[in-house]
Design an enzyme around this catalytic site. Structure first.
Site, PDB file in Angstrom:
ATOM      1  N   CYS A   1       0.851  -1.204   0.000  1.00  0.00           N
ATOM      2  CA  CYS A   1       0.000   0.000   0.000  1.00  0.00           C
ATOM      3  C   CYS A   1       0.873   1.235   0.000  1.00  0.00           C
ATOM      4  CB  CYS A   1      -0.903   0.006   1.233  1.00  0.00           C
ATOM      5  SG  CYS A   1      -2.156   1.318   1.166  1.00  0.00           S
TER       6      CYS A   1
ATOM      7  N   CYS B   1      -2.647  -0.590  10.376  1.00  0.00           N
ATOM      8  CA  CYS B   1      -2.956  -1.543   9.314  1.00  0.00           C
ATOM      9  C   CYS B   1      -1.729  -2.376   8.932  1.00  0.00           C
ATOM     10  CB  CYS B   1      -3.474  -0.783   8.095  1.00  0.00           C
ATOM     11  SG  CYS B   1      -3.859  -1.872   6.719  1.00  0.00           S
TER      12      CYS B   1
ATOM     13  N   ASN C   1      -9.017  -5.064  14.531  1.00  0.00           N
ATOM     14  CA  ASN C   1      -8.320  -6.346  14.510  1.00  0.00           C
ATOM     15  C   ASN C   1      -6.866  -6.106  14.849  1.00  0.00           C
ATOM     16  OD1 ASN C   1     -10.665  -7.730  13.462  1.00  0.00           O
ATOM     17  ND2 ASN C   1     -10.254  -6.605  11.580  1.00  0.00           N
TER      18      ASN C   1
HETATM   19  N1  SAH Z   1      -7.052   1.771   1.530  1.00  0.00           N
HETATM   20  C1  SAH Z   1      -8.468   1.623   1.595  1.00  0.00           C
HETATM   21  C2  SAH Z   1      -8.953   0.182   1.525  1.00  0.00           C
HETATM   22  C3  SAH Z   1      -8.217  -0.870   2.294  1.00  0.00           C
HETATM   23  S1  SAH Z   1      -8.405  -0.900   4.056  1.00  0.00           S
HETATM   24  C4  SAH Z   1      -9.007   2.312   2.826  1.00  0.00           C
HETATM   25  O1  SAH Z   1      -8.212   2.797   3.634  1.00  0.00           O
HETATM   26  O2  SAH Z   1     -10.223   2.429   2.960  1.00  0.00           O
HETATM   27  C5  SAH Z   1     -10.054  -1.387   4.346  1.00  0.00           C
HETATM   28  C6  SAH Z   1     -10.590  -0.946   5.707  1.00  0.00           C
HETATM   29  O3  SAH Z   1      -9.942  -1.656   6.778  1.00  0.00           O
HETATM   30  C7  SAH Z   1     -10.362   0.522   5.994  1.00  0.00           C
HETATM   31  O4  SAH Z   1     -11.515   1.100   6.559  1.00  0.00           O
HETATM   32  C8  SAH Z   1      -9.244   0.483   7.026  1.00  0.00           C
HETATM   33  O5  SAH Z   1      -9.177   1.631   7.786  1.00  0.00           O
HETATM   34  C9  SAH Z   1      -9.622  -0.752   7.801  1.00  0.00           C
HETATM   35  N2  SAH Z   1      -8.545  -1.292   8.626  1.00  0.00           N
HETATM   36  C10 SAH Z   1      -7.211  -1.189   8.442  1.00  0.00           C
HETATM   37  N3  SAH Z   1      -6.543  -1.818   9.428  1.00  0.00           N
HETATM   38  C11 SAH Z   1      -7.467  -2.326  10.265  1.00  0.00           C
HETATM   39  C12 SAH Z   1      -7.412  -3.116  11.449  1.00  0.00           C
HETATM   40  N4  SAH Z   1      -6.247  -3.494  11.970  1.00  0.00           N
HETATM   41  N5  SAH Z   1      -8.576  -3.478  12.029  1.00  0.00           N
HETATM   42  C13 SAH Z   1      -9.768  -3.137  11.474  1.00  0.00           C
HETATM   43  N6  SAH Z   1      -9.888  -2.404  10.350  1.00  0.00           N
HETATM   44  C14 SAH Z   1      -8.759  -2.002   9.747  1.00  0.00           C
END
Ligand code: SAH
Length: 346
Positions: A114, A121, A296
């Site tokens: 990414c 994330c 998560n």
């Molecule tokens: N880049 C895009 C799509 C991928 S992430 C975006 O940011 O929307 C998809 C979703 O998962 C996003 O809402 C992101 O904030 C969420 N996300 C990322 N890490 C996470 C985690 N550890 N626990 C729960 N949701 C998470």
């Protein structure tokens, strides 16, 4: 080894038709090949039985079909399936099938790694290696559709671009893949069943509106206070909340479609009353709904989900102002398939 031959699926239907004319054949051969490639999902030219042997050989000499390959499948005890798919150059991305009673949803990746740096994330730690091509995104959907029919006896009903990567940083290819997914020559799915989730790239949100896309938009907001948002999503220094707001107002003006805000509530980060107030205020700018997502954990430590009392406070405040709110339970956690956990652990 990566082949030097051109990936035939990088060609449009018109380009394929011209190719056949250029070798002294009929244009409609191009249409036939296009159908094999997209509607029928052929992996090899030898399957294209309505072409002569010579034509198939000619295609073999000049082109490859860079189809994705499922490298590993993991099944969660809640029915979620995660595919690790290998791309033609050996890189791997992940995609997920999420079944519920009413629907089966594909969660697809748009980039290897990414380009953004959300600190909560797992995918962000991989950095961006490259953008996926339209056919690599399309193939993930076709693969999951097949799995949905095989394991759940029904076709895929929904698609979310919430896998690895920031879809709006791979704008052209994501839109091209959706074009294929929704066209009759591809999967013929309704764009209303597709959600593109972005961390919030204002310029590209405006472009989506200008391009009159028909799918739905979700924005990973996580905080409506600039300072807090910058802490957890450092790129937000350049993509500020006022700019995001302006782009969303523009989106709504042009499309008339509600936006979904994704929001995680963390202990000591956005669990104060002022965080709730800021979110409520932000939600008043443009018609929207809020999806509170379960966090998560991706490692020991720094981020912890807030208590359920605080999440209830959020829900109560939003409902008080008649802002629709849902809470999304995580799926597939036992196989690291839940949001934010996709990171090619194997
Ligand atoms: N880049 C895009 C799509 C991928 S992430 C975006 O940011 O929307 C998809 C979703 O998962 C996003 O809402 C992101 O904030 C969420 N996300 C990322 N890490 C996470 C985690 N550890 N626990 C729960 N949701 C998470």
């Amino acid at each position: 080894m990566v082949s030097e031959k051109k990936d035939i699926r990088a060609l449009s239907k018109e380009e394929l038709r011209s190719f056949f004319v250029s070798i002294g054949d009929k244009a409609f051969r191009g249409t036939q090949v296009y159908e094999w490639l997209w509607s029928k999902g052929s992996h090899s030219f030898d399957e294209m039985t309505n072409l002569s042997k010579e034509t198939r050989e000619h295609l073999n000499e000049n082109f490859v079909i860079n189809h994705i390959k499922v490298d590993q499948i993991q099944k969660s005890n809640d029915g979620t399936i995660k595919n690790a798919v290998k791309l033609f150059d050996g890189l791997i991305v992940e995609s997920v099938l999420i079944p519920t009673k009413k629907r089966t949803t594909a969660c697809v990746s748009s980039q290897v790694g990414c380009s953004l740096d959300c600190s909560f994330c797992a995918t962000a730690r991989l950095k961006r290696m490259r953008n996926l091509n339209p056919d690599e995104i399309y193939d993930q959907v076709v693969t999951i559709d097949k799995e949905s029919r095989l394991y759940h006896d029904k076709p895929l009903s929904n698609i979310v671009f919430m896998g690895m990567g920031e879809p709006l940083m791979n704008y052209k290819n994501v839109l091209e893949s959706i074009e294929k997914i929704t066209s009759d020559e591809g999967l013929g799915m309704s764009p209303k069943r597709i959600v593109v989730s972005t961390s919030g790239v204002p310029k590209m949100i405006k472009k989506l509106a200008d391009d009159e896309v028909k799918f739905n938009l979700a924005v990973s907001l996580h905080s409506a206070i600039q300072e807090t948002r910058e802490q957890i999503m450092p790129f937000a220094k350049n993509f500020t909340l006022p700019d995001l707001r302006e782009s969303l107002e523009y989106w709504y003006e042009k499309t008339n479609r509600k936006i979904t805000y994704e929001y995680i509530v963390w202990k000591d980060i956005n669990d104060k009353w002022e965080d709730i107030e800021a979110l409520v205020t932000f939600c008043k700018y443009v018609p929207c709904k809020v999806n509170i997502i379960e966090y998560n954990p991706i490692d020991e430590g720094h981020f912890q989900q807030a208590s359920s009392e605080i999440i209830d406070d959020y829900i109560e405040a939003l409902e008080h102002y008649r802002i629709p709110v849902t809470v999304r339970r995580s799926r597939g956690k036992d196989i690291d398939a839940a949001c934010g956990q996709l990171a090619n652990k194997q």
